[in-house]
Design a protein around this motif. Structure first.
Motif, short mmCIF file in Angstrom:
data_model
loop_
_atom_site.label_atom_id
_atom_site.label_comp_id
_atom_site.label_asym_id
_atom_site.label_seq_id
_atom_site.Cartn_x
_atom_site.Cartn_y
_atom_site.Cartn_z
N GLU A 82 0.88 -1.28 0.06
CA GLU A 82 -0.08 0.02 -0.14
C GLU A 82 0.97 1.20 -0.02
O GLU A 82 1.48 1.48 0.89
CB GLU A 82 -0.77 -0.02 1.32
CG GLU A 82 -2.00 1.04 1.27
CD GLU A 82 -2.86 1.06 2.61
OE1 GLU A 82 -3.73 1.88 2.60
OE2 GLU A 82 -2.52 0.15 3.52
N HIS A 83 0.54 2.36 -0.84
CA HIS A 83 1.25 3.38 -1.03
C HIS A 83 0.22 4.43 -1.36
O HIS A 83 -0.74 4.13 -1.92
CB HIS A 83 2.50 3.36 -2.18
CG HIS A 83 3.20 2.04 -2.20
ND1 HIS A 83 2.96 1.19 -3.06
CD2 HIS A 83 4.03 1.86 -1.14
CE1 HIS A 83 3.74 0.18 -2.86
NE2 HIS A 83 4.73 0.61 -1.83
N MET A 99 7.29 -2.52 0.20
CA MET A 99 6.20 -3.22 0.74
C MET A 99 6.39 -3.71 2.04
O MET A 99 7.22 -4.96 2.24
CB MET A 99 5.34 -4.13 -0.31
CG MET A 99 4.83 -3.52 -1.36
SD MET A 99 4.25 -4.77 -2.62
CE MET A 99 5.88 -5.25 -3.33
N TRP A 100 5.59 -3.26 3.09
CA TRP A 100 6.00 -3.83 4.65
C TRP A 100 5.04 -3.05 5.45
O TRP A 100 5.11 -1.87 5.51
CB TRP A 100 7.64 -3.63 4.88
CG TRP A 100 8.11 -3.82 6.25
CD1 TRP A 100 8.34 -2.89 7.37
CD2 TRP A 100 8.04 -5.20 7.00
NE1 TRP A 100 8.97 -3.70 8.27
CE2 TRP A 100 8.64 -4.83 8.15
CE3 TRP A 100 8.00 -6.42 6.29
CZ2 TRP A 100 9.04 -6.10 8.93
CZ3 TRP A 100 8.12 -7.51 6.86
CH2 TRP A 100 8.59 -7.48 8.30
N ALA A 101 4.25 -3.84 6.02
CA ALA A 101 3.16 -3.13 7.00
C ALA A 101 3.80 -2.22 7.97
O ALA A 101 4.55 -2.55 8.84
CB ALA A 101 2.33 -4.22 7.69
N HIS A 102 3.14 -0.84 7.90
CA HIS A 102 4.03 0.29 8.67
C HIS A 102 2.88 1.26 8.94
O HIS A 102 2.24 1.73 8.11
CB HIS A 102 5.07 0.75 7.69
CG HIS A 102 5.79 1.78 8.14
ND1 HIS A 102 6.56 1.82 9.17
CD2 HIS A 102 6.25 3.06 7.73
CE1 HIS A 102 7.10 3.01 9.71
NE2 HIS A 102 6.97 3.76 8.59
N TYR A 113 0.22 0.89 5.36
CA TYR A 113 -0.28 -0.08 6.36
C TYR A 113 -0.51 -1.65 5.64
O TYR A 113 -0.47 -2.34 6.58
CB TYR A 113 -1.61 0.22 6.83
CG TYR A 113 -1.72 1.98 7.04
CD1 TYR A 113 -1.18 2.57 8.00
CD2 TYR A 113 -2.39 2.60 5.94
CE1 TYR A 113 -1.10 3.82 8.14
CE2 TYR A 113 -2.41 4.30 6.02
CZ TYR A 113 -1.86 4.64 7.28
OH TYR A 113 -1.83 6.08 7.54
N GLY A 114 -0.70 -1.52 4.47
CA GLY A 114 -0.87 -3.00 3.95
C GLY A 114 0.16 -3.30 3.31
O GLY A 114 1.19 -2.70 2.86
N HIS A 115 0.35 -4.66 2.65
CA HIS A 115 1.29 -5.20 1.84
C HIS A 115 0.57 -6.16 0.66
O HIS A 115 -0.16 -7.19 1.11
CB HIS A 115 2.03 -6.29 2.95
CG HIS A 115 3.20 -6.87 2.23
ND1 HIS A 115 4.43 -6.98 2.98
CD2 HIS A 115 3.48 -7.48 1.09
CE1 HIS A 115 5.35 -7.48 2.28
NE2 HIS A 115 4.89 -7.83 1.03
N HIS A 116 0.85 -5.53 -0.38
CA HIS A 116 -0.05 -6.26 -1.63
C HIS A 116 1.02 -6.63 -2.78
O HIS A 116 0.96 -5.50 -3.63
CB HIS A 116 -1.11 -5.24 -2.11
CG HIS A 116 -2.25 -5.42 -0.94
ND1 HIS A 116 -3.05 -6.31 -0.97
CD2 HIS A 116 -2.44 -4.72 0.04
CE1 HIS A 116 -4.06 -6.22 0.08
NE2 HIS A 116 -3.48 -5.18 0.90
#
Length: 681
Positions: A82-83, A99-102, A113-116
């Motif tokens: 997610e960006h 990509m790394w939940a943050h 927040y997400g990783h897709h």
């Protein structure tokens, strides 16, 4: 670390142990000792299309570093998240997307927040395919003008899935059907929602509701953000600032307005014995994440010192459900908003150990201060494995356990609703999403369209941005225009930050309130259409909010359009996205179009001719067009869905050039789990 980066020299390439080849661009490749590459083709109408060609850079596979590169069929690349993307179609000039939940304020270039790890490539033929690189470790993708991309990750496995379309929307349906069809949301959750961190007391919350009633504005959902809790501790109510909350929630429900609560996975652990029972019951069940030595990992959250629930542990669902049921007996909430589930920690009491998990040699670009920044240590132990490998699955695992809990608190009679900050492929089966901590700017409003279209592609059709913006003070004009756009989000929520003036519609006075009320009445008129779209997404994986290229997939112009969108197949939304603007340049695809407002044919200068045209859009107006060939179910609006669902239904029939139109309607009681009584026409 071999890939064709701009300006690479022979010495720089060979210093990395790579092989240099001059060209455009210069190549810096890895010698795998085999001399072959993987190529995947599919047959489409008498010719072969290449969808994955690793001759661009081959494969590097080691314990904590995996890299694979592929040529793309074209530069029409979409997806990854997610960006905050500033265009729906990616810039192919060596852009890094980690990509790394943050946990982070929404901003460009930062992993959110997400990783897709999934993308769509629309080929030169305008056929499309999607590729999922299923891996939960920290990763990045680098676009390249070849056109191509390089994917790198810090370990794990690579399961690569191909979804061959060939239409863009069909590829999305294939992807979503594979990872998990989205949950079906209750009808009332499609109504307008109001939330603010600034409701520091129940009286401030009541004042906002009173303004909604004063100006006769639809209001289906009201929220308790973190201030309703006693010292921010989950499953509590502040006995002073929110005294009488339970009774007020009952009052709201009588008026047709439900109450949503925010819940966090971090649990206060610093009380005296008997002071905070959710913590003590969780400790008895041993459901907290542990550090590398087997002790519970301590962190810092809004309540102070906290532990982190391990949602990969099956026992956690029992504890989580018990706490939610007990709290439901105290406060009659109707939905769960799960937050802080990357997971987030303000800080840790001790630095993470200096080892290969907490400080790996390779860290994807742009991730601030390493993998452990704003979270817990990578060598922490969870039921499923090391946190290093399952960090980005935390929100996924929390969602997997929370939807059954949301149904359990309703005696498994209602379908429940959960939406979440952190997401991963497949999580849409259990929760939906909002786009996170945006700002009150015209740019953030515009970019919200891109995020919403992407999450529909990812399998989260119930999605929205915080209308008017969460951070910074909004303006009356921005808030009014954002409501005109947000009225066509599938999740329409006005969410305001703390220490800011209110931004509920009534706060700005009668003129603004009337404009917002009128556009929300359009939304409520179209709720049967939107609910039918949500049902179709639930059973097929089809997106609800979609780019024009999904509906007009033979029109190459639509590949670059991301400031307009389609609500389903039938309604074209052309919002105003700039300040002090009363007309817009909009693209009208080749079809027969009707103005939504008076159901008259659009001017002949763009009817059945694809082109850009100038549309008038005064401050109280958003251009809406109904596509010929479609029937939209409608209903007379009201200020809550409790009332509107009893009103007469209607139809908008827009005929195509052949004098025909088709549509569908799904209708049930709106919230029962596994409803057996429904109408589908």
């Amino acid at each position: 670390d071999c890939f064709p980066w701009p300006g690479v020299t022979r010495s720089a390439c060979e210093a990395r142990g790579c092989i240099y080849t001059s060209g455009d661009p210069n190549q810096c490749t890895f010698d795998d000792g085999v001399g072959t590459s993987s190529n995947i083709f599919y047959h489409a109408e008498h010719f072969f299309l290449q969808v994955f060609d690793t001759s661009l850079g081959g494969l590097v596979f080691s314990d904590q570093f995996i890299q694979i590169s592929t040529y793309l069929n074209s530069a029409n690349l979409y997806g990854f998240g997610e960006h905050e993307h500033h265009s729906f179609k990616h810039d192919m000039n060596f852009v890094h997307w980690p990509m790394w939940a943050h946990d982070e304020t929404v901003q460009t270039g930062v992993n959110l927040y997400g990783h897709h790890p999934v993308y769509m490539n629309v080929e030169e033929t305008l056929d499309a395919h999607m590729v999922l690189i299923l891996n939960s470790n920290a990763a990045e993708v680098v676009t390249m003008p070849a056109p191509g991309l390089t994917y790198r990750t810090t370990g794990g496995l690579l399961d690569i899935y191909f979804f061959l379309g060939p239409q863009p929307e069909l590829a999305v349906q294939q992807y979503v059907s594979t990872v998990g069809l989205p949950m079906m949301v209750p009808y009332w959750s499609l109504g307008y929602q109001l939330c603010s961190v600034g409701y520091t007391t129940i009286n401030e919350s009541k004042s906002a509701v009173d303004r909604m009633r004063e100006y006769d504005i639809p209001h289906d959902v009201h929220y308790g953000d973190i201030n309703y809790m006693m010292e921010y501790r989950g499953f509590t109510i502040d006995p002073v600032n929110y005294a009488g909350l339970a009774e007020y929630v009952e009052h709201l429900k009588e008026e047709g307005t439900r109450f949503f609560i925010i819940v966090h996975p971090v649990i206060w652990n610093a009380g005296e014995p008997g002071e905070y029972l959710p913590y003590e019951r969780g400790t008895e069940m041993d459901i907290w994440i542990k550090d590398s030595q087997g002790s519970y990992q301590n962190g810092s959250g809004w309540p102070g010192s906290v532990f982190f629930a391990d949602f990969t542990n099956p026992k956690t669902e029992e504890w989580w459900g018990d706490e939610c049921v007990l709290f439901k007996e105290e406060l009659d909430y109707s939905g769960l908003w799960i937050n802080w589930n990357e997971p987030h920690s303000f800080s840790l009491p001790e630095p993470c150990a200096n080892n290969s998990l907490n400080q790996p040699i390779f860290v994807p670009g742009i991730i601030e201060k390493g993998l452990t920044f704003k979270t817990i240590c990578m060598d922490n132990q969870q039921y499923m494995g090391k946190h290093y490998d399952v960090h980005s699955l935390y929100g996924w695992s929390m969602a997997k356990q929370t939807l059954p809990v949301a149904r359990r608190v309703e005696n498994n009679e209602k379908r429940g609703i959960v939406f979440s900050r952190s997401t991963f492929p497949g999580a849409g089966a259990w929760n939906q999403h909002w786009l996170g901590y945006n700002e009150a700017t015209w740019e953030d409003m515009r970019w919200s369209i891109i995020g919403i279209m992407e999450f529909n592609m990812f399998g989260f059709p119930y999605v929205g941005a915080d209308i008017c913006g969460l951070y910074e003070e909004t303006s009356a004009q921005l808030c009014q225009r954002w409501h005109q756009l947000g009225a066509f989000y599938s999740l329409a929520r006005n969410h305001n930050g703390g220490n800011l003036p209110p931004q509920d519609p009534g706060y700005f006075g009668e003129e603004v309130a009337e404009v917002i009320r009128d556009v929300l009445h359009i939304r409520y008129t179209l709720l049967p259409y939107l609910y039918t779209l949500m049902y179709n997404a639930h059973i097929t994986g089809a997106p609800v909010i979609k780019p024009l290229m999904f509906e007009f997939d033979d029109d190459a112009v639509t590949l670059d359009i991301d400031d307009q969108f389609m609500l389903g197949p039938a309604l074209l939304i052309s919002p105003v996205l700039e300040e002090n603007t009363t007309s817009i340049r909009a693209y009208i695809p080749d079809s027969r179009w009707f103005s939504y407002y008076d159901v008259r044919r659009t001017p002949s200068n763009f009817d059945n001719i694809a082109n850009f045209t100038q549309l008038e859009a005064p401050l109280d107006f958003i251009p809406l067009h109904v596509r010929g060939g479609h029937v939209l179910p409608t209903q007379r609006p009201a200020n809550t869905t409790v009332t509107s669902r009893n009103n007469p239904l209607g139809l908008i029939a827009a005929l195509d050039d052949a004098g025909e139109a088709r549509g569908s309607l799904f209708w049930d009681d709106g919230e029962e789990l596994g409803s057996q009584c429904c109408l589908s026409v």
